[in-house]
Design an enzyme around this catalytic site. Structure first.
Site, mmCIF file in Angstrom:
data_model
loop_
_atom_site.group_PDB
_atom_site.id
_atom_site.type_symbol
_atom_site.label_atom_id
_atom_site.label_comp_id
_atom_site.label_asym_id
_atom_site.label_seq_id
_atom_site.Cartn_x
_atom_site.Cartn_y
_atom_site.Cartn_z
ATOM 1 N N GLY A 148 37.428 26.261 8.554
ATOM 2 C CA GLY A 148 38.364 25.604 9.476
ATOM 3 C C GLY A 148 39.417 24.823 8.721
ATOM 4 C CG LEU B 11 44.480 27.352 7.549
ATOM 5 C CD1 LEU B 11 45.127 28.695 7.858
ATOM 6 C CD2 LEU B 11 45.131 26.714 6.322
ATOM 7 N N GLY B 12 43.080 23.341 10.034
ATOM 8 C CA GLY B 12 43.154 22.398 11.143
ATOM 9 C C GLY B 12 43.671 21.038 10.700
ATOM 10 C CD GLN B 13 44.097 15.381 13.331
ATOM 11 O OE1 GLN B 13 43.143 15.585 14.082
ATOM 12 N NE2 GLN B 13 44.743 14.230 13.308
ATOM 13 C CG ASP C 208 41.251 28.236 10.097
ATOM 14 O OD1 ASP C 208 40.988 28.806 11.176
ATOM 15 O OD2 ASP C 208 41.427 27.009 10.002
ATOM 16 C CE1 TYR D 241 34.041 18.568 18.937
ATOM 17 C CE2 TYR D 241 34.108 16.365 19.870
ATOM 18 C CZ TYR D 241 34.312 17.219 18.812
ATOM 19 O OH TYR D 241 34.801 16.726 17.620
ATOM 20 C CE LYS E 139 31.613 17.943 16.358
ATOM 21 N NZ LYS E 139 31.754 18.636 15.062
HETATM 22 P P1 NAD Z 1 41.082 21.377 14.399
HETATM 23 O O1 NAD Z 1 40.945 21.916 15.774
HETATM 24 O O2 NAD Z 1 42.382 20.786 13.994
HETATM 25 O O3 NAD Z 1 40.721 22.501 13.340
HETATM 26 C C1 NAD Z 1 39.607 23.332 13.513
HETATM 27 C C2 NAD Z 1 39.870 24.624 12.760
HETATM 28 O O4 NAD Z 1 38.762 25.487 13.010
HETATM 29 C C3 NAD Z 1 41.140 25.352 13.223
HETATM 30 O O5 NAD Z 1 41.996 25.587 12.144
HETATM 31 C C4 NAD Z 1 40.609 26.655 13.822
HETATM 32 O O6 NAD Z 1 41.446 27.765 13.583
HETATM 33 C C5 NAD Z 1 39.269 26.804 13.121
HETATM 34 N N1 NAD Z 1 38.335 27.659 13.845
HETATM 35 C C6 NAD Z 1 38.090 27.705 15.178
HETATM 36 N N2 NAD Z 1 37.191 28.676 15.442
HETATM 37 C C7 NAD Z 1 36.853 29.228 14.244
HETATM 38 C C8 NAD Z 1 35.987 30.269 13.860
HETATM 39 N N3 NAD Z 1 35.259 30.967 14.755
HETATM 40 N N4 NAD Z 1 35.887 30.557 12.536
HETATM 41 C C9 NAD Z 1 36.607 29.886 11.618
HETATM 42 N N5 NAD Z 1 37.470 28.897 11.937
HETATM 43 C C10 NAD Z 1 37.579 28.586 13.236
HETATM 44 O O7 NAD Z 1 39.893 20.363 14.188
HETATM 45 P P2 NAD Z 1 39.788 19.137 13.154
HETATM 46 O O8 NAD Z 1 40.316 17.945 13.846
HETATM 47 O O9 NAD Z 1 40.309 19.521 11.851
HETATM 48 O O10 NAD Z 1 38.204 18.970 13.138
HETATM 49 C C11 NAD Z 1 37.374 19.420 12.087
HETATM 50 C C12 NAD Z 1 35.970 18.905 12.344
HETATM 51 O O11 NAD Z 1 35.992 17.476 12.460
HETATM 52 C C13 NAD Z 1 35.325 19.420 13.639
HETATM 53 O O12 NAD Z 1 33.952 19.569 13.446
HETATM 54 C C14 NAD Z 1 35.567 18.277 14.609
HETATM 55 O O13 NAD Z 1 34.609 18.271 15.635
HETATM 56 C C15 NAD Z 1 35.408 17.077 13.697
HETATM 57 N N6 NAD Z 1 36.049 15.877 14.237
HETATM 58 C C16 NAD Z 1 37.408 15.771 14.267
HETATM 59 C C17 NAD Z 1 37.971 14.605 14.776
HETATM 60 C C18 NAD Z 1 39.457 14.416 14.820
HETATM 61 O O14 NAD Z 1 39.919 13.409 15.388
HETATM 62 N N7 NAD Z 1 40.251 15.308 14.251
HETATM 63 C C19 NAD Z 1 37.148 13.595 15.247
HETATM 64 C C20 NAD Z 1 35.783 13.761 15.246
HETATM 65 C C21 NAD Z 1 35.233 14.904 14.700
HETATM 66 N N1 SER Z 2 39.138 13.790 18.062
HETATM 67 C C1 SER Z 2 37.985 14.434 18.619
HETATM 68 C C2 SER Z 2 38.231 14.847 20.022
HETATM 69 O O1 SER Z 2 38.925 14.127 20.698
HETATM 70 C C3 SER Z 2 36.801 13.494 18.589
HETATM 71 O O2 SER Z 2 35.707 14.186 18.182
HETATM 72 O O3 SER Z 2 37.707 15.863 20.430
#
Ligand code: NAD
Ligand code: SER
Length: 316
Positions: free
Chosen positions: A9, A11-13, A35, A143, A147
């Site tokens: 993953g 390429l996500g945030q 990704d 979700y 978790k």
């Molecule tokens: P995001 O949605 O920005 O990125 C997730 C990435 O996963 C995307 O690039 C997407 O293309 C990829 N993805 C989706 N399905 C997939 C698959 N089947 N195979 C491979 N890749 C796949 O999410 P994020 O914010 O970068 O979050 C990353 C982790 O951190 C997650 O577990 C999320 O629950 C956790 N998290 C994030 C936040 C936040 O505020 N950003 C807060 C709490 C927890």
């Molecule tokens: N930023 C995340 C969401 O809102 C928290 O896990 O889903």
């Protein structure tokens, strides 16, 4: 930490910034970003190794780990809270299926595995203020259910099979590199973009709704520090509360007004995301992380606001 690293993953945030940081620390060739599809993010896909990987495909994950001689996985691929409520079946398949595959390959190949949990692992019956490390966890979103199940499964793989699993419960993350991917806390990023673009923002989260938030660089510091921590000091492993600030939309607006006095905030509340936000804690007690691996956030709200506005002014 063993330093041939795979990030799923990526390429996500979080992933885009984590890959850049890990490559800076451990070397470009040591960090394989992956990704579901390759996107036009040159700072990740061209600055080091990149692979297309669907985390629900166990064989493809095992082959990539074998081919690249991976030792540590940062498993970030997931479906976030708001998208999860629209597509609960997909959320279960990706969040649980992907994590199970990562745990299995970690067991078979003796890898270390970092997986983030979230404030979403708590629910309406959890004590909402200074939520303790060990407390009631009855989330009412798919979700959140994934978790909690993920936290427990990671504990199980550590206790049953000796896999070096570690993780933190992330607050909502605020950053300026890559937009968030469909969560409930996304408003706290959008508000800064709109402050620069229009000097006003319409919030889908209601006034008075407190949630824990954190600036991205603090979260990334937590990822690296926990993976580098002495395992003998870790009582908990997979679900450390970490915290930096507890804020509602009007708190962020007040902070923005210190730099842009005419900034306007109004509201058009989305009932689905509002209900999710109300089911999550207002603030977390992060004393276990502080005690076990010296966790401490560097950014408070005003420092984060100043940094976000400055970066977005250049970017936009
Ligand atoms: P995001 O949605 O920005 O990125 C997730 C990435 O996963 C995307 O690039 C997407 O293309 C990829 N993805 C989706 N399905 C997939 C698959 N089947 N195979 C491979 N890749 C796949 O999410 P994020 O914010 O970068 O979050 C990353 C982790 O951190 C997650 O577990 C999320 O629950 C956790 N998290 C994030 C936040 C936040 O505020 N950003 C807060 C709490 C927890
Ligand atoms: N930023 C995340 C969401 O809102 C928290 O896990 O889903």
């Amino acid at each position: 930490m063993k330093t041939k690293i795979l990030v799923t993953g990526a390429l996500g945030q979080i992933g885009t910034e984590l890959v850049m940081l890990l490559r800076k620390i451990y070397g470009d060739d040591q960090v394989v970003a992956s990704d579901l599809v390759k996107k036009d993010i040159p700072q990740v896909v061209e600055a080091g190794p990149f692979a297309v990987l669907d985390v629900t495909d166990a064989r493809a994950m095992a082959e990539l780990v074998e081919r690249e001689q991976i030792q540590t996985v940062y498993h970030l691929a997931a479906i976030l809270s708001a998208i999860g409520e629209n597509q609960p079946q997909l959320a279960w398949q990706v969040n649980m299926g992907g994590l199970f595959n990562a745990l299995e390959v970690a067991r078979e190949k003796k890898l270390a595995l970092f997986t983030p949990s979230s404030i979403a692992c708590f629910g309406p019956s959890t004590p909402p203020d200074q939520t303790p490390q060990d407390t009631i966890q009855r989330p009412n979103t798919v979700y959140g259910v994934t978790k909690v199940a993920g936290e427990l499964l990671c504990d199980y793989y550590h206790e049953r099979f000796g896999v070096d699993t570690r993780g933190v419960r992330l607050p909502g993350l605020i950053s300026h590199e890559t937009l968030p991917g469909g969560g409930t806390t996304d408003y706290a990023v959008h508000i800064y973009y709109e402050a620069i673009k229009q000097n006003r923002y319409t919030s889908f989260i209601a006034e008075g709704t407190k949630m824990d938030m954190m600036y991205m660089s603090d979260a990334l510091k937590a990822f690296v520090d926990l993976m580098e921590a002495d395992p003998s000091k870790l009582v908990h492993r997979n679900a450390f509360n970490i915290a930096a600030m507890s804020v509602a939309p009007e708190d962020i607006a007040a902070s923005i007004r210190k730099f842009q006095p005419d900034f306007v905030l109004d509201y058009d509340v989305d009932p689905v995301r509002q209900a999710i936000a109300e089911s999550w804690p207002n603030s977390l007690d992060d004393s276990a992380a502080r005690e076990e691996w010296n966790w401490q956030a560097d950014y408070d709200l005003d420092r984060m606001t100043e940094t976000m506005l400055e970066a977005l002014r250049k970017k936009l």
